[in-house]
Design an enzyme around this catalytic site. Structure first.
Site, PDB file in Angstrom:
ATOM      1  N   LYS A 116       0.976  -1.132  -0.025  1.00 34.43           N
ATOM      2  CA  LYS A 116      -0.111   0.015   0.120  1.00 34.43           C
ATOM      3  C   LYS A 116       0.960   1.043  -0.136  1.00 34.43           C
ATOM      4  O   LYS A 116       0.498   2.188  -0.842  1.00 34.43           O
ATOM      5  CB  LYS A 116      -0.919  -0.029   1.269  1.00 34.43           C
ATOM      6  CG  LYS A 116      -2.024  -1.074   1.280  1.00 34.43           C
ATOM      7  CD  LYS A 116      -2.944  -1.015   2.450  1.00 34.43           C
ATOM      8  CE  LYS A 116      -3.810  -2.120   2.684  1.00 34.43           C
ATOM      9  NZ  LYS A 116      -4.842  -2.337   1.820  1.00 34.43           N
ATOM     10  N   HIS A 235     -13.859  -3.434   8.564  1.00 32.75           N
ATOM     11  CA  HIS A 235     -13.307  -2.997   7.269  1.00 32.75           C
ATOM     12  C   HIS A 235     -13.608  -3.940   6.107  1.00 32.75           C
ATOM     13  O   HIS A 235     -12.674  -4.012   5.035  1.00 32.75           O
ATOM     14  CB  HIS A 235     -11.725  -2.612   7.432  1.00 32.75           C
ATOM     15  CG  HIS A 235     -11.385  -1.825   8.694  1.00 32.75           C
ATOM     16  ND1 HIS A 235     -11.936  -0.524   8.430  1.00 32.75           N
ATOM     17  CD2 HIS A 235     -10.850  -1.830   9.607  1.00 32.75           C
ATOM     18  CE1 HIS A 235     -11.573   0.257   9.381  1.00 32.75           C
ATOM     19  NE2 HIS A 235     -11.067  -0.595  10.297  1.00 32.75           N
ATOM     20  N   ARG A 300      -6.782  -8.185  -9.364  1.00 32.47           N
ATOM     21  CA  ARG A 300      -7.387  -9.426  -9.707  1.00 32.47           C
ATOM     22  C   ARG A 300      -8.818  -9.171  -9.744  1.00 32.47           C
ATOM     23  O   ARG A 300      -9.291  -8.123  -9.760  1.00 32.47           O
ATOM     24  CB  ARG A 300      -7.033 -10.206  -8.391  1.00 32.47           C
ATOM     25  CG  ARG A 300      -7.550  -9.631  -7.166  1.00 32.47           C
ATOM     26  CD  ARG A 300      -7.667 -10.305  -5.636  1.00 32.47           C
ATOM     27  NE  ARG A 300      -7.837  -9.539  -4.541  1.00 32.47           N
ATOM     28  CZ  ARG A 300      -8.849  -8.934  -4.055  1.00 32.47           C
ATOM     29  NH1 ARG A 300     -10.014  -9.086  -4.705  1.00 32.47           N
ATOM     30  NH2 ARG A 300      -8.859  -8.365  -2.971  1.00 32.47           N
TER      31      ARG A 300
END
Ligand code: ADP
Ligand code: ADP
Ligand code: MG
Length: 680
Positions: A116, A235, A300
């Protein structure tokens, strides 16, 4: 086009990929672990290869075995699905080296978007808007802390290598930062093998809106509109929909173009999703004020891709196969059309009323809503209900893999129509043997916030009053349904026409029969009286909550349920018996009522004393106490990990820790005694 592909995954996504391959005349090879030897995805493929033990690290993550299986079966390409090896650049490289096509982006794109923090630096350079934050390489805790202080709270600490909602901590104030960082790093190193984190501003009233992108090897790249995945718990996504409520054509185009730019910046090929966090500074329903920031790119196919398929009428797996075999994208940006509204609900084995604790068990009964597959019609997608799953009735949900049982996808001309279909489809989804979130999903979809499209990631907390610990079916109806089912079963067993008014047993003159039930932890008595005229009167409960009325019932037209009339209420019900437990399904929701044999249970109720047991099979992560420690009720004692989540085990009462029965890292079975507590 490929003649044969290997599907390096399990469950619903393996079945999903196999379905498209079959439609395209492509042969499929499944791989499976010990636990999955009889799994649906194995049956869905033409061939299957056993690749190892039940734990993912022994099978679905062992890419050497998977590549060997591809070689041995002559598969020309590998579809990785999502999770597992789908975002593993080493696997993508190994495929290339072995001359097998990896159905996904180039390894370099996976790597660029894999972390990230690094992907954010790259996106920054490409002019993609980012949430204010610290994405640097320096991981000194003091530096991270001062960066957070500088941003102002709340902040979010994220594991740079994280995914699946894991490795994230919201920090509300500076005093909490150090502890949150340590716990985030511990989870990160355990789950992702790296404790590198980034810190960013926690966006207020955030919405999760993501853009589906697709690129080919000829330099074409398009966006297939957005999905709103704001409804989340821990989340993780719960409900996903397309289009995003309140989206304007301008904002859609702006986000779409940024997503395409992000994909182009890493020379992307295939299906990908660019996730944005969207700020709503003026509250709900002000799209002109919404600001979007890049969050991450998932390289993906995504779990929620079916909602995009529903609104575009496309098969994204077909597009993946075409692109991977070198064909250009089938459509250009201007040719893509968005039709209607689609919503996906993730049906998971978990208990929403117990902090979404994952559940394991067997699908003793698994009834899906009557569904019409989305067939591709010349004039766009058909409206209907689609169920994507990787299980069949009788299958077990094991602790080895994640807790998703099925995905329910509905499509309608409008959001209202899609919502109505979702509600009906969830009502028809009947699962016995496993705790699931089906009723919870229904309540979320019906909640005021969701129904009105007032979305943000705190929706579930905000609506908590109507979402948790709800009982959609009252005691009176549950008891009446159970009694009606008992009488129906008895009459059938006696060989009598179960609904005849004149069968033998009814000729006994008036007499009463007693039942006892357990409903929500309370024991309730019920009395059934046979009246002279052949009618039945049922009295349930005592005191001011007592209900009494005439009971009548008959089979439904389809024969799979009963129409029960009781105390002025008429309901279509289905009662599924498993031992003493009656699973009662009604249009208003489902509940359970237990028949109690009072004699058999005499002497119960000693409780579990000081035994503290594992609520599910899993791994002991850590103990927060040692033998000899004095603990108070509610104090955290141990942390367990199961089904990709951590769970804290708290003290049920005040006491003293007598003995720890396991060590951190130990695997435990459900019900295993974790520690002994001396109460008092
Ligand atoms: P993962 O890889 O686990 O999916 P993401 O970075 O995509 O991690 O974040 C997962 C979720 O966390 C998002 O969908 C959103 O709900 C929430 N989230 C992430 N970043 C922020 C932020 N800066 N502010 C508020 N919520 C956030
Ligand atoms: P999405 O946005 O598609 O939900 P997630 O990051 O939540 O993306 O992960 C997608 C899915 O991949 C998960 O729902 C889960 O089924 C699967 N998955 C992710 N990580 C793993 C893992 N380590 N083992 C098994 N499955 C995984
Ligand atoms: Mg994400």
């Amino acid at each position: 086009m490929f003649k044969k592909i290997l599907i390096a995954n399990r469950g619903e996504i393996a079945c999903r990929v196999a379905a498209t391959a079959r439609r395209m005349g492509i042969q499929t090879v499944a791989v499976y672990s010990d636990a999955d030897a009889q799994a649906k995805h194995v049956a869905a493929c033409d061939e299957a290869v056993h690749i190892g033990g039940s734990a993912p690290k022994d099978s679905y993550l062992r890419w050497e075995n998977i590549l060997a299986a591809a070689k041995a079966t002559g598969a020309q390409a590998v579809h990785p699905g999502y999770g597992f090896l789908s975002e593993n650049e080493d696997f993508a490289n190994a495929c290339a080296a072995a001359g097998v096509v990896f159905i996904g982006p180039p390894a370099s794109a996976i790597q660029a978007m894999g972390l990230k923090a690094e992907s954010k630096r790259l996106m920054d350079a490409a002019g993609v808007p980012l949430v204010p934050g610290y994405h640097g390489a320096n991981q000194d805790p003091a530096l991270l802390h001062s960066e957070a202080d500088g941003m102002g709270y709340p902040v979010l600490i994220k594991a740079s290598a994280g995914g699946g909602g894991k490795g994230m901590r919201v920090v509300e104030k500076s005093e909490d930062f150090a502890a949150a960082l340590a716990s985030c790093q511990r989870e990160a190193i355990n789950s992702f093998g790296s404790d590198a984190v980034l810190v960013e501003k926690y966006v207020q009233r955030p919405r999760h809106i993501e853009i589906q992108v697709f690129a080919d090897t000829q330099g074409n790249c398009v966006y297939l509109f957005e999905r709103d995945c704001s409804v989340q718990r821990r989340h993780q996504k719960v409900l996903e929909e397309a289009p995003a409520p309140g989206m304007t054509p301008e904002l859609r185009r702006a986000m779409g173009e940024v997503a395409v730019a992000a994909a182009r910046a890493v020379n992307y090929v295939g299906a990908g999703t660019v996730e944005f966090i969207v700020e709503q500074p003026q509250g709900y329903g002000h799209p002109e004020a919404m600001k979007f920031y890049f969050m991450e790119m998932n390289t993906r196919l995504q779990v929620e891709h079916p909602v995009t398929e529903a609104i575009t009428g496309l098969d994204l797996v077909e597009w993946q196969l075409r692109v991977a075999s070198g064909e250009p994208l089938p459509l250009k940006q201007e040719q893509l059309v968005l039709t209607g509204h689609a919503i996906e609900a993730r049906i998971c084995a978990e208990n929403p009323d117990n902090n979404f604790l994952p559940a394991t068990g067997t699908l003793q009964v698994y009834r899906k809503p009557g569904h019409t597959a989305f067939e591709r019609a010349a004039d766009g997608p058909t409206h209907g209900v689609r169920v994507d799953d990787g299980v069949r009735e009788g299958d077990a949900i094991s602790p080895f893999y994640d807790s998703m049982v099925a995905k329910l996808i509905v499509h309608g001309a409008t959001r209202e129509q899609a919502l109505a279909r979702l509600d009906a489809a969830l009502a028809q989804t009947r699962i016995v043997g496993l705790t699931t979130n089906v009723q919870f999903l229904r309540r979320v979809a019906r909640s005021d916030s969701f129904a009105k499209g007032r979305l943000d990631t705190a929706l579930i907390q905000r609506e908590a009053d109507v979402l948790f610990n709800q009982e959609p079916v009252g005691l009176a109806l549950a008891a009446a349904a159970d009694v009606a089912q008992t009488l129906t079963d008895e009459r059938a067993a006696e060989g009598a026409d179960p609904f005849s008014k004149t069968d033998g047993w009814r000729l006994h003159t008036e007499f009463a029969r007693r039942f006892a039930f357990e409903f929500h932890g309370e024991t309730v008595q019920a009395t059934l009286s046979y009246l002279h005229d052949g009618a039945l009167r049922l009295s349930v409960g005592e005191g001011d909550r007592a209900v009494s009325g005439l009971l009548a019932f008959e089979p439904t037209a389809t024969g799979d349920g009963l129409v029960v009339s009781y105390a002025g209420q008429r309901s279509t019900v289905q009662v599924v018996r498993r031992g003493e437990v009656g699973h009662v399904f009604t249009p208003a929701g489902a509940t359970q009522i237990t028949s109690v044999d009072l004699l058999a249970h005499a002497g119960d109720g000693q409780g579990e004393g000081g035994r503290l047991t594992a609520p599910m099979p899993g791994k002991v992560v850590s103990f927060a106490v040692q033998a000899g420690d004095v603990v108070t009720k509610g104090q955290p004692l141990a942390v367990m990990e199961a089904m990709k989540m951590e769970h804290t085990i708290a003290a049920p009462a005040d006491g003293t820790v007598a003995e720890l029965m396991f060590a951190p890292g130990d695997q435990v079975t459900e019900g295993a005694e974790l520690l002994k507590l001396t109460l008092g």
